[in-house]
Design a protein around this motif. Sequence first.
Motif, PDB file in Angstrom:
ATOM      1  N   SER A  74      20.681 -17.696 -55.237  1.00 37.11           N
ATOM      2  CA  SER A  74      20.013 -18.776 -55.982  1.00 37.11           C
ATOM      3  C   SER A  74      19.089 -19.614 -55.091  1.00 37.11           C
ATOM      4  O   SER A  74      18.314 -20.413 -55.602  1.00 37.11           O
ATOM      5  CB  SER A  74      21.057 -19.684 -56.631  1.00 37.11           C
ATOM      6  OG  SER A  74      21.890 -20.258 -55.635  1.00 37.11           O
ATOM      7  N   ASN A  75      19.143 -19.420 -53.784  1.00 41.41           N
ATOM      8  CA  ASN A  75      18.371 -20.254 -52.856  1.00 41.41           C
ATOM      9  C   ASN A  75      17.010 -19.618 -52.534  1.00 41.41           C
ATOM     10  O   ASN A  75      16.678 -19.371 -51.404  1.00 41.41           O
ATOM     11  CB  ASN A  75      19.162 -20.491 -51.562  1.00 41.41           C
ATOM     12  CG  ASN A  75      19.584 -19.198 -50.869  1.00 41.41           C
ATOM     13  OD1 ASN A  75      19.784 -18.176 -51.513  1.00 41.41           O
ATOM     14  ND2 ASN A  75      19.737 -19.263 -49.563  1.00 41.41           N
ATOM     15  N   TYR A  76      16.231 -19.360 -53.593  1.00 43.69           N
ATOM     16  CA  TYR A  76      14.954 -18.689 -53.395  1.00 43.69           C
ATOM     17  C   TYR A  76      13.861 -19.263 -54.281  1.00 43.69           C
ATOM     18  O   TYR A  76      14.111 -19.913 -55.289  1.00 43.69           O
ATOM     19  CB  TYR A  76      15.081 -17.188 -53.675  1.00 43.69           C
ATOM     20  CG  TYR A  76      15.248 -16.854 -55.152  1.00 43.69           C
ATOM     21  CD1 TYR A  76      14.139 -16.634 -55.967  1.00 43.69           C
ATOM     22  CD2 TYR A  76      16.505 -16.767 -55.736  1.00 43.69           C
ATOM     23  CE1 TYR A  76      14.280 -16.335 -57.306  1.00 43.69           C
ATOM     24  CE2 TYR A  76      16.660 -16.467 -57.073  1.00 43.69           C
ATOM     25  CZ  TYR A  76      15.540 -16.247 -57.854  1.00 43.69           C
ATOM     26  OH  TYR A  76      15.675 -15.961 -59.180  1.00 43.69           O
ATOM     27  N   THR A  77      12.626 -18.987 -53.875  1.00 42.07           N
ATOM     28  CA  THR A  77      11.432 -19.236 -54.672  1.00 42.07           C
ATOM     29  C   THR A  77      10.567 -17.992 -54.547  1.00 42.07           C
ATOM     30  O   THR A  77      10.463 -17.425 -53.455  1.00 42.07           O
ATOM     31  CB  THR A  77      10.646 -20.454 -54.141  1.00 42.07           C
ATOM     32  OG1 THR A  77      11.503 -21.591 -54.140  1.00 42.07           O
ATOM     33  CG2 THR A  77       9.413 -20.740 -54.974  1.00 42.07           C
ATOM     34  N   LEU A  78       9.946 -17.573 -55.627  1.00 45.79           N
ATOM     35  CA  LEU A  78       9.026 -16.445 -55.578  1.00 45.79           C
ATOM     36  C   LEU A  78       7.623 -16.920 -55.920  1.00 45.79           C
ATOM     37  O   LEU A  78       7.438 -17.724 -56.835  1.00 45.79           O
ATOM     38  CB  LEU A  78       9.464 -15.345 -56.549  1.00 45.79           C
ATOM     39  CG  LEU A  78      10.823 -14.708 -56.249  1.00 45.79           C
ATOM     40  CD1 LEU A  78      11.187 -13.682 -57.316  1.00 45.79           C
ATOM     41  CD2 LEU A  78      10.825 -14.075 -54.871  1.00 45.79           C
ATOM     42  N   VAL A  79       6.655 -16.413 -55.165  1.00 45.96           N
ATOM     43  CA  VAL A  79       5.257 -16.803 -55.340  1.00 45.96           C
ATOM     44  C   VAL A  79       4.442 -15.537 -55.571  1.00 45.96           C
ATOM     45  O   VAL A  79       4.385 -14.668 -54.702  1.00 45.96           O
ATOM     46  CB  VAL A  79       4.732 -17.554 -54.096  1.00 45.96           C
ATOM     47  CG1 VAL A  79       3.259 -17.907 -54.265  1.00 45.96           C
ATOM     48  CG2 VAL A  79       5.565 -18.800 -53.820  1.00 45.96           C
ATOM     49  N   GLU A  80       3.816 -15.462 -56.740  1.00 45.01           N
ATOM     50  CA  GLU A  80       2.957 -14.314 -57.041  1.00 45.01           C
ATOM     51  C   GLU A  80       1.520 -14.661 -56.673  1.00 45.01           C
ATOM     52  O   GLU A  80       1.006 -15.703 -57.063  1.00 45.01           O
ATOM     53  CB  GLU A  80       3.044 -13.968 -58.524  1.00 45.01           C
ATOM     54  CG  GLU A  80       2.214 -12.758 -58.906  1.00 45.01           C
ATOM     55  CD  GLU A  80       2.247 -12.490 -60.396  1.00 45.01           C
ATOM     56  OE1 GLU A  80       1.225 -11.982 -60.909  1.00 45.01           O
ATOM     57  OE2 GLU A  80       3.275 -12.766 -61.052  1.00 45.01           O
ATOM     58  N   GLY A  81       0.886 -13.791 -55.896  1.00 42.94           N
ATOM     59  CA  GLY A  81      -0.515 -14.000 -55.551  1.00 42.94           C
ATOM     60  C   GLY A  81      -0.850 -13.418 -54.194  1.00 42.94           C
ATOM     61  O   GLY A  81       0.016 -12.908 -53.478  1.00 42.94           O
ATOM     62  N   ASN A  82      -2.114 -13.501 -53.865  1.00 43.63           N
ATOM     63  CA  ASN A  82      -2.619 -13.018 -52.589  1.00 43.63           C
ATOM     64  C   ASN A  82      -2.087 -13.898 -51.470  1.00 43.63           C
ATOM     65  O   ASN A  82      -2.324 -15.106 -51.450  1.00 43.63           O
ATOM     66  CB  ASN A  82      -4.159 -13.035 -52.615  1.00 43.63           C
ATOM     67  CG  ASN A  82      -4.766 -12.414 -51.388  1.00 43.63           C
ATOM     68  OD1 ASN A  82      -4.286 -12.599 -50.276  1.00 43.63           O
ATOM     69  ND2 ASN A  82      -5.839 -11.675 -51.591  1.00 43.63           N
ATOM     70  N   ALA A  83      -1.376 -13.299 -50.531  1.00 47.26           N
ATOM     71  CA  ALA A  83      -0.745 -14.066 -49.450  1.00 47.26           C
ATOM     72  C   ALA A  83      -1.770 -14.879 -48.670  1.00 47.26           C
ATOM     73  O   ALA A  83      -1.483 -16.006 -48.260  1.00 47.26           O
ATOM     74  CB  ALA A  83       0.007 -13.125 -48.510  1.00 47.26           C
ATOM     75  N   LYS A  84      -2.970 -14.329 -48.480  1.00 47.21           N
ATOM     76  CA  LYS A  84      -3.986 -15.056 -47.701  1.00 47.21           C
ATOM     77  C   LYS A  84      -4.387 -16.360 -48.390  1.00 47.21           C
ATOM     78  O   LYS A  84      -4.776 -17.304 -47.738  1.00 47.21           O
ATOM     79  CB  LYS A  84      -5.216 -14.175 -47.463  1.00 47.21           C
ATOM     80  CG  LYS A  84      -4.915 -13.028 -46.510  1.00 47.21           C
ATOM     81  CD  LYS A  84      -6.153 -12.403 -45.910  1.00 47.21           C
ATOM     82  CE  LYS A  84      -7.036 -11.750 -46.912  1.00 47.21           C
ATOM     83  NZ  LYS A  84      -8.134 -10.974 -46.285  1.00 47.21           N
ATOM     84  N   GLU A  85      -4.243 -16.397 -49.697  1.00 49.29           N
ATOM     85  CA  GLU A  85      -4.558 -17.618 -50.443  1.00 49.29           C
ATOM     86  C   GLU A  85      -3.334 -18.518 -50.604  1.00 49.29           C
ATOM     87  O   GLU A  85      -3.470 -19.732 -50.726  1.00 49.29           O
ATOM     88  CB  GLU A  85      -5.103 -17.246 -51.824  1.00 49.29           C
ATOM     89  CG  GLU A  85      -6.404 -16.464 -51.764  1.00 49.29           C
ATOM     90  CD  GLU A  85      -6.779 -15.836 -53.098  1.00 49.29           C
ATOM     91  OE1 GLU A  85      -6.069 -16.074 -54.106  1.00 49.29           O
ATOM     92  OE2 GLU A  85      -7.774 -15.090 -53.119  1.00 49.29           O
TER      93      GLU A  85
END
Length: 196
Positions: free
Chosen positions: A90-101
Amino acid sequence: MWKSKTPGIPDEEFERTESVPITKEEIRAIQISKGRLSAGQTVLDIGCGSGSVTVEAAIQVEESGKVIGVDIDPNAIELTKKNLEKFGISNYTLVEGNAKEKISELPQADTIFIGGTGGDTKDIVELCQDKVQSGGRIVIGVILIETLYSVLQTIEKLNFESIDITQITIGKSRKTKTGTMMLARNPVTVISATKK
């Protein structure tokens, strides 16, 4: 679900799809060990793919820490989420997108894992330099010789020390009609270093 603290959850325990890569268990175990994780730390997993490193890192930093997985592929983000839920993380966050941005929007981290970034690994390493805390670790898994060369050049120019290069070649057993044979997997080179 997973009772062990030791890294190296068997690959078959993870939800998988053909289109989303996974860091194989032996490689993952070495990468996690190179990250030198402990409870309460913040970890970034850039190019999280199936989420196997994200899951293993979350187990190591425990509930007092947090892991942030980043991937450009929505299928990878969805698969990582399924695996995190499967293992009760449960100790997570997910980020969708281009890592460079997206890297500029992420918090400072104690350890950053980089893998599965296409041809942008060198650029991502440069961007991550400002995100890893002093004394923190960066761990990069590469397959291509060209990527290895460019990442090494970059990491040597940046504010890192104790640079370690480990090439891993794994052979896995497979039963046949007449016995057991060993099948070689692609070699993976793991570069790890500490920020000064």
